[in-house]
Design a protein around this motif. Structure first.
Motif, short mmCIF file in Angstrom:
data_model
loop_
_atom_site.label_atom_id
_atom_site.label_comp_id
_atom_site.label_asym_id
_atom_site.label_seq_id
_atom_site.Cartn_x
_atom_site.Cartn_y
_atom_site.Cartn_z
N THR A 187 7.38 -14.70 6.56
CA THR A 187 6.91 -15.80 5.81
C THR A 187 7.93 -17.01 5.10
OG1 THR A 187 6.86 -14.80 3.85
CG2 THR A 187 4.95 -14.62 5.06
N HIS B 155 -1.48 -12.80 9.37
CA HIS B 155 -1.21 -14.42 9.41
C HIS B 155 -0.55 -14.97 10.82
CE1 HIS B 155 0.07 -18.09 7.86
NE2 HIS B 155 1.33 -17.84 8.20
N PRO C 247 5.33 -1.64 11.52
CA PRO C 247 4.42 -1.59 12.88
C PRO C 247 4.76 -2.90 13.50
CG PRO C 247 2.94 -1.36 10.98
CD PRO C 247 4.28 -2.09 10.37
N THR D 61 10.99 -6.61 3.00
CA THR D 61 10.64 -5.43 3.93
C THR D 61 10.09 -6.06 5.25
OG1 THR D 61 8.44 -4.69 3.04
CG2 THR D 61 10.37 -3.77 1.92
N LYS E 72 4.90 -14.43 -7.24
CA LYS E 72 5.25 -15.68 -7.76
C LYS E 72 3.69 -16.09 -8.44
CE LYS E 72 7.72 -16.88 -3.83
NZ LYS E 72 7.51 -17.76 -2.64
N LYS F 200 0.87 -1.22 0.10
CA LYS F 200 -0.12 -0.01 0.12
C LYS F 200 0.88 1.19 -0.04
CE LYS F 200 -4.17 -1.93 1.04
NZ LYS F 200 -5.13 -2.71 1.92
N ASN F 201 1.38 1.66 1.20
CA ASN F 201 2.20 2.91 1.02
C ASN F 201 3.53 2.94 1.53
OD1 ASN F 201 1.42 2.81 3.57
ND2 ASN F 201 -0.04 4.61 3.63
N VAL G 204 3.39 -9.62 -0.82
CA VAL G 204 3.99 -9.09 -2.19
C VAL G 204 4.67 -10.03 -2.79
CG1 VAL G 204 5.40 -7.29 -3.05
CG2 VAL G 204 3.94 -6.58 -1.50
O1 NZQ Z 1 1.08 -2.75 2.19
P1 NZQ Z 1 2.33 -1.85 2.88
O2 NZQ Z 1 1.96 -0.55 3.12
O3 NZQ Z 1 3.52 -2.28 2.54
O4 NZQ Z 1 2.01 -2.41 4.61
C1 NZQ Z 1 2.57 -3.85 5.01
C2 NZQ Z 1 1.37 -4.63 5.25
O5 NZQ Z 1 0.42 -3.89 5.83
C3 NZQ Z 1 3.47 -3.70 6.12
N1 NZQ Z 1 4.91 -3.57 5.81
C4 NZQ Z 1 5.51 -4.51 5.14
N2 NZQ Z 1 6.87 -4.10 5.22
C5 NZQ Z 1 6.83 -2.90 5.95
C6 NZQ Z 1 5.84 -2.49 6.23
N3 NZQ Z 1 5.37 -1.56 7.01
C7 NZQ Z 1 6.31 -0.55 7.28
N4 NZQ Z 1 7.61 -0.84 6.78
C8 NZQ Z 1 7.79 -1.89 6.46
N5 NZQ Z 1 9.31 -1.96 6.10
O6 NZQ Z 1 3.21 -4.97 6.75
C9 NZQ Z 1 1.86 -5.38 6.41
C10 NZQ Z 1 2.05 -6.84 6.29
O7 NZQ Z 1 2.53 -7.36 5.18
P2 NZQ Z 1 2.60 -8.72 4.75
O8 NZQ Z 1 3.37 -8.75 3.29
O9 NZQ Z 1 1.22 -8.85 4.15
O10 NZQ Z 1 2.93 -9.69 5.82
P3 NZQ Z 1 3.59 -11.05 5.66
O11 NZQ Z 1 4.96 -10.94 5.24
O12 NZQ Z 1 3.38 -11.71 6.95
O13 NZQ Z 1 2.91 -11.94 4.46
C11 NZQ Z 1 1.66 -12.59 4.74
C12 NZQ Z 1 1.17 -13.23 3.76
O14 NZQ Z 1 2.05 -14.53 3.44
C13 NZQ Z 1 1.40 -15.66 3.43
C14 NZQ Z 1 0.32 -15.40 4.52
O15 NZQ Z 1 -0.62 -16.47 4.49
C15 NZQ Z 1 -0.07 -13.95 4.15
O16 NZQ Z 1 -1.18 -14.29 2.93
N6 NZQ Z 1 2.20 -16.69 3.76
C16 NZQ Z 1 3.11 -17.02 2.85
C17 NZQ Z 1 4.22 -18.24 2.94
C18 NZQ Z 1 5.15 -18.60 2.03
N7 NZQ Z 1 5.10 -17.95 0.95
O17 NZQ Z 1 5.89 -19.72 2.05
C19 NZQ Z 1 4.09 -19.18 4.23
C20 NZQ Z 1 3.12 -18.51 5.37
O18 NZQ Z 1 3.13 -19.66 6.36
C21 NZQ Z 1 2.21 -17.57 5.07
O19 NZQ Z 1 1.11 -18.40 4.75
#
Ligand code: NZQ
Ligand code: ZN
Length: 388
Positions: free
Chosen positions: A145, A284, A188, A141, A106, A40-41, A101
């Motif tokens: 996961t 998650h 956060p 970032t 992928k 998002k941002n 992301v």
């Molecule tokens: O959207 P932005 O504005 O970037 O904000 C993100 C988001 O709101 C924020 N964020 C990320 N980097 C940041 C930051 N905010 C400030 N500074 C930064 N440097 O964090 C929030 C969460 O990000 P997200 O990518 O959704 O989190 P996560 O890495 O936990 O990913 C979750 C997803 O991965 C899946 C989950 O089910 C979920 O859909 N999974 C993927 C796996 C895999 N590929 O092997 C395995 C896992 O078990 C998991 O299921």
């Protein structure tokens, strides 16, 4: 056969404060057009977006952007990205963000040139990828996961109320991933602890299966200890470089297949969380933490010796004058204390779940067979009720 395995991981990792310096060199390996995928941002706010654009420009790349990837990325966003890839003949997908992301990138990679509905083909029927795929690179970032060094891609189909995961083979893994612990300083606190618990959960899903006493179990214990020690430092001082760096590498190791080699694995907690996520859109790792304690209290007796080992080795429970059962339960209590220390919510209500949702979640949860106890939908419902 038990103890046999093949191991291959093609992702090149650049780790550390100056790791972004390697992007320009990597870009030389791909054609002119780059699809930049981000959330998002956050990357605009913390300045990373500007740095990446500058490098892409100086490498003479044509940049197409797909912004706004949701936490828990959706089928709709994947299809939008696939369209952009085809229309612009994209040569590289560059994911800048967290697991959402990278997972979405992928998904776009395998979907762009898929002639059928990719959701049905890859996330429902788990078919092998036989169409052209577009290479993915990542700049991580948000940590947790392990998506930066694996083939996982979890996508939410909002209309069908399903959050389905798929593990693709090595050709879909990111070709390179850039990991700078400093980029995680702006994450956060609720997302930082979500990522920490996600990593711990990956390790536990792989640990609580079989009783092989193999090398992988010792590797998992080492990574768990490092993660827990560093998490306790990071919760007090999120800018402690050493702690954030350890957490980052633990997360990558936790799901780059090294900590699963030659083991049967559980993954039931993840299956339950995925459906909790489909109904509540919770972070998650928070969903995982909430269901983990009731789940382990339910299944520990089926894998008693391993839970005793977990209590004594990871949580330093002194089992003198205690039964195995008491030791195992004391270990699960320590896990519960750790969740509280990380200031993670402990009930499903806190993330918006309602009593009416529970049967729907239970009945749509995938049932796994690799853990100590194969659950029924009714047993999952009981665990969800205890988590509410
Ligand atoms: O959207 P932005 O504005 O970037 O904000 C993100 C988001 O709101 C924020 N964020 C990320 N980097 C940041 C930051 N905010 C400030 N500074 C930064 N440097 O964090 C929030 C969460 O990000 P997200 O990518 O959704 O989190 P996560 O890495 O936990 O990913 C979750 C997803 O991965 C899946 C989950 O089910 C979920 O859909 N999974 C993927 C796996 C895999 N590929 O092997 C395995 C896992 O078990 C998991 O299921
Ligand atoms: Zn996970």
């Amino acid at each position: 056969m038990k103890f046999d395995f093949n191991y291959y991981n093609p992702t090149k990792i650049y780790f550390g404060k100056d790791s972004l310096n390697n992007l320009e060199k990597e870009l030389k390996n791909y054609g002119e057009t780059v699809l930049l995928v981000y959330g998002k941002n956050s990357i605009k706010k913390n300045g990373l977006y500007d740095k990446v654009i500058e490098i892409l420009k100086s490498a003479n790349k044509k940049v197409v952007e797909l912004a706004g990837i949701k936490s828990n990325p959706t089928y709709k966003q994947m299809m939008e990205g696939a369209k952009l890839v085809k229309e612009n003949s994209v040569d590289l997908i560059l994911a800048v963000g967290g697991g959402s992301v990278i997972d979405c990138s992928k998904a776009i990679s395998v979907s762009a040139y898929c002639d059928e509905d990719p959701w049905e083909k890859y996330w429902i029927n788990f078919k092998k990828v036989d169409n052209k795929i577009v290479p993915v690179g990542s700049i991580l970032t948000m940590v947790g996961t392990g998506s930066e060094m694996n083939g996982g891609s979890v996508i939410t189909h909002e209309e069908k109320m399903l959050k389905n995961g798929r593990v693709f083979s090595a050709e879909v893994y990111p070709k390179f991933s850039i990991l700078n612990p400093e980029y995680t300083y702006t994450v956060p606190k609720n997302q930082m602890v979500s990522g920490i618990f996600d990593t711990l959960s990956h390790l536990m899903e792989q640990y609580f299966s079989g009783d092989d006493n193999n090398t992988t179990d010792y590797v998992i214990e080492g990574v768990m200890e490092s993660l827990i020690d560093s998490a306790k430092v990071a919760i007090k001082n999120p800018k402690d470089y050493e702690a954030r760096s350890n957490i980052m590498w633990c997360a990558t190791l936790g799901l780059n297949t090294v900590t699963g080699l030659s083991k049967t694995q559980d993954w039931e907690v993840h299956m339950i969380e995925h459906q909790v996520g489909a109904y509540t859109d919770c972070p998650h790792g928070i969903g995982l933490a909430i269901v983990s304690v009731p789940y382990y209290k339910y299944i520990y007796k089926y894998g008693l010796d391993k839970f005793v080992r977990f209590a004594e080795k990871i949580w330093k429970v002194d089992g003198k004058n205690m039964t195995k059962e008491e030791i195992a339960l004391a270990g699960i209590e320590k896990l519960s204390d750790f969740i509280k220390e990380m200031e993670i919510p402990t009930t499903l209500r806190e993330i918006g779940a309602t009593e009416e949702m529970l049967p729907l979640i239970a009945n749509s949860t995938v049932i796994m067979e690799g853990g100590y106890k194969k659950l029924t939908a009714d047993e999952i419902l009981e665990i969800l009720k205890k988590s509410l």
